[in-house]
Every structure is written in structure tokens, then in C-alpha cells.
Write a protein that holds these residues in place. Structure first.
Motif, PDB file in Angstrom:
ATOM      1  N   LEU A   6       1.001  -0.813  -0.361  1.00 33.67           N
ATOM      2  CA  LEU A   6      -0.234   0.180   0.092  1.00 33.67           C
ATOM      3  C   LEU A   6       1.301   1.613   0.050  1.00 33.67           C
ATOM      4  N   HIS A   7       2.236   0.973   1.014  1.00 36.56           N
ATOM      5  CA  HIS A   7       2.775   1.975   0.664  1.00 36.56           C
ATOM      6  C   HIS A   7       3.669   2.628  -0.684  1.00 36.56           C
ATOM      7  N   GLN A   8       3.753   1.487  -1.404  1.00 40.45           N
ATOM      8  CA  GLN A   8       3.749   2.230  -2.598  1.00 40.45           C
ATOM      9  C   GLN A   8       2.884   2.930  -3.713  1.00 40.45           C
ATOM     10  N   TYR A   9       1.717   1.981  -3.088  1.00 46.19           N
ATOM     11  CA  TYR A   9       0.388   2.159  -4.812  1.00 46.19           C
ATOM     12  C   TYR A   9       0.592   3.889  -4.142  1.00 46.19           C
ATOM     13  N   LEU A  10       0.497   4.576  -2.731  1.00 46.62           N
ATOM     14  CA  LEU A  10       0.465   6.170  -2.548  1.00 46.62           C
ATOM     15  C   LEU A  10       1.194   6.935  -2.862  1.00 46.62           C
ATOM     16  N   THR A  11       2.596   6.199  -3.015  1.00 42.12           N
ATOM     17  CA  THR A  11       3.502   7.110  -3.779  1.00 42.12           C
ATOM     18  C   THR A  11       3.563   7.342  -5.031  1.00 42.12           C
ATOM     19  N   LEU A  12       3.035   6.445  -5.722  1.00 40.17           N
ATOM     20  CA  LEU A  12       3.026   5.802  -6.804  1.00 40.17           C
ATOM     21  C   LEU A  12       1.926   6.859  -7.005  1.00 40.17           C
ATOM     22  N   GLU A  13       0.760   7.407  -6.781  1.00 41.08           N
ATOM     23  CA  GLU A  13      -0.306   7.963  -6.806  1.00 41.08           C
ATOM     24  C   GLU A  13       0.240   9.859  -6.824  1.00 41.08           C
TER      25      GLU A  13
END
Length: 286
Positions: free
Chosen positions: A48-55
Motif C-alpha cells: 500500500l505504501h508503494q501504491y500511495l507513492t505511485l499516486e
């Protein structure tokens, strides 16, 4: 569906943002967005951390902010840094708008010139009053030869038209007026361009034409090929109208190699300043 409840593969995460898998692989390679871990079977697993960063990454990219700038921001995120990031981009956008406005201004100049060409009357001599004009002049050495003359022309263009200034008009040249009217005209003695003000360092290259009446003629073809015929035509007009030439001859291309493949289709304009002579009868009375 993700292969487990906590992590996403590169393909799954890329699909959520409508990105290619290769984009995520590239982000991983440059250290912008690395997976949480790589499994034994080679799958990259994102949390989820990478998901938010990719956003954050994908939305900043929509503002055309560079990867390197985004990378620096991600390492030091804060409201202050976001404001600086956006202010810098806003300033860049304003510069781009100004550049595009300048480009549009040059395009409008070309449109005006094209419109004027459509209304051009050829082979008709006109006599009109002209205000003074500021010229930047590059003198031609008679011993320069053909190649040397081209170097002078190139240098003239570099001085008058900067790196970011569109060359919206052709460079004209100056011919000795007396030689032209005598039918003995040689080559050009100088190149010239109209400028708005004296902003060049070389003061000796700056020249202001005199205000007054000018005889002008527009014709098809090159000046060199038609100069004898033009000389006779202008001389006859001056004689019939009791006019005396008092300047050099200015030759200004209006349509040339920019939009023509044949020199026979060129359109040029010649102009020379004149003054009224006293009638011979009045002179005799004196």
C-alpha cells in the motif's frame, strides 16, 4: 485480484494507474519506486505504501514535472516543498506562455505579409511619403568575393535575428543610387534590416533613413536580372515628374526562396528617395 491480500505485482499495480509494466520497471531501475520485495519466482511485490507513492508520482507527472524533480521531492515531502515545487512549475508555465505569445506574434507578422503580397501591384511606380526608419547595416567589401559576401550576410543575420527571434522578413541590400540610374550598377554595397531602436554596440553599423518622398517599384524576378530595365523605367519616371534622386537605392525582397523554388517567381521592391527640382523656366526668370 492480487495474488494475496497485502501485496500487488508490477502488472497489477500498473493496471490500477493505466501504466505500462515497463514504466514500473523503469521506476524501479532508477530508484524512484522500488517494490517492497522480490519473490523467489521473480515477481516484484508492491505494498500500500508503494501504491500511495505511485499516486503522487503519476499526478505530478500530469503536471509535466520531471522525474528527477519528483525524486527529490519524494525524499523530502512537506507542504513547504510542495509549494516550492508548484511555484517553480507555475513560473515555467508562465515563461512558456510568453514564448508562445511571441511565436504567435511572429506568425501574425507573416500572415500580414502574406496578405499584403496578395494585394501587391507589380510594375507600377509609386511616389509616397515615408517616415524615417532605423536600419542596422552590414557593409560589403567589394573585394570579399562571393563566399566572403555570404559570411557577411550570415554575420548580419546573427546580429539582427537572435537565437530566439524568428526571421520574419528578408534582409534587404543597398545599391549606389547614381550607379543604378546610370545603368552601371555593380553589386550591393551593404545589407540592411529595419530595427526598432539603436540597441547594438556597433554604432557605426546603425543608420537612420531620412523622412521624405520615395519612389518605389515592385517587380517579379531578381534585381540582378532586371536592374537595367528597372533603371530605365525609374529614370524615365523621374525625368517626366521633374524629380531628383537624393539617396542610395534600397532593394527589399518580399517573396523569395522561403516560398518560391524559381527565382522568376521572386517579388522584390526597390525604393529611392527623391526631391522636386525647380522648373527650368523658373530658373531662367531668376
Amino acid at each position: 485480484m492480487p495474488h494475496n491480500q497485502n501485496f500487488y505485482t508490477a502488472g497489477e499495480l500498473a493496471k490500477m494507474f493505466n501504466l505500462s509494466k515497463q514504466t514500473l520497471l523503469y521506476y524501479d531501475r532508477i530508484g524512484l519506486l522500488q517494490p517492497e520485495f522480490v519473490s523467489e519466482n521473480g515477481y516484484r511485490n508492491y505494498s500500500l505504501h508503494q501504491y500511495l507513492t505511485l499516486e503522487v508520482i503519476t499526478n505530478l507527472r500530469k503536471l509535466d514535472i520531471s522525474i528527477s524533480t519528483i525524486q527529490k521531492y519524494l525524499a523530502n515531502r512537506s507542504p513547504e516543498m510542495m509549494r516550492k515545487l508548484l511555484e517553480k512549475k507555475d513560473k515555467k508555465c508562465q515563461e512558456t506562455i510568453e514564448q508562445n505569445e511571441n511565436i504567435r506574434k511572429d506568425i501574425r507578422v507573416m500572415f500580414n505579409q502574406l496578405d499584403a503580397l496578395e494585394e501587391t501591384c507589380l510594375d507600377q511606380i509609386t511616389l509616397n511619403y515615408r517616415h524615417s526608419k532605423n536600419l542596422y547595416v552590414s557593409r560589403i567589401n567589394s573585394k570579399s568575393g562571393h563566399m566572403g559576401t555570404i559570411y557577411i550576410l550570415a554575420s548580419h543575420n546573427m546580429k539582427v535575428f537572435s537565437e530566439h527571434h524568428f526571421k520574419e522578413r528578408s534582409v534587404g541590400w543597398i545599391v549606389d543610387g547614381k550607379s543604378f540610374l546610370n545603368g552601371t550598377s555593380g553589386g550591393a554595397k551593404a545589407y540592411f534590416s529595419t530595427v526598432s531602436m539603436n540597441y547594438y554596440d556597433e554604432k557605426e553599423n546603425y543608420f537612420e533613413t531620412a523622412a521624405g518622398f520615395y519612389v518605389s517599384l515592385r517587380f517579379k524576378g531578381t534585381f540582378h536580372k532586371n536592374k537595367r530595365k528597372l533603371s530605365k523605367k525609374i529614370s524615365l519616371f523621374l525625368k517626366r515628374n521633374n524629380l531628383r534622386p537624393i539617396s542610395d537605392l534600397y532593394v527589399q525582397p518580399l517573396l523569395n526562396y522561403w516560398m518560391c523554388t524559381s527565382q522568376d517567381e521572386y517579388i522584390n521592391q526597390i525604393s529611392i528617395q527623391v526631391e522636386q527640382m525647380e522648373d527650368s523656366a523658373e530658373e531662367d526668370d531668376k
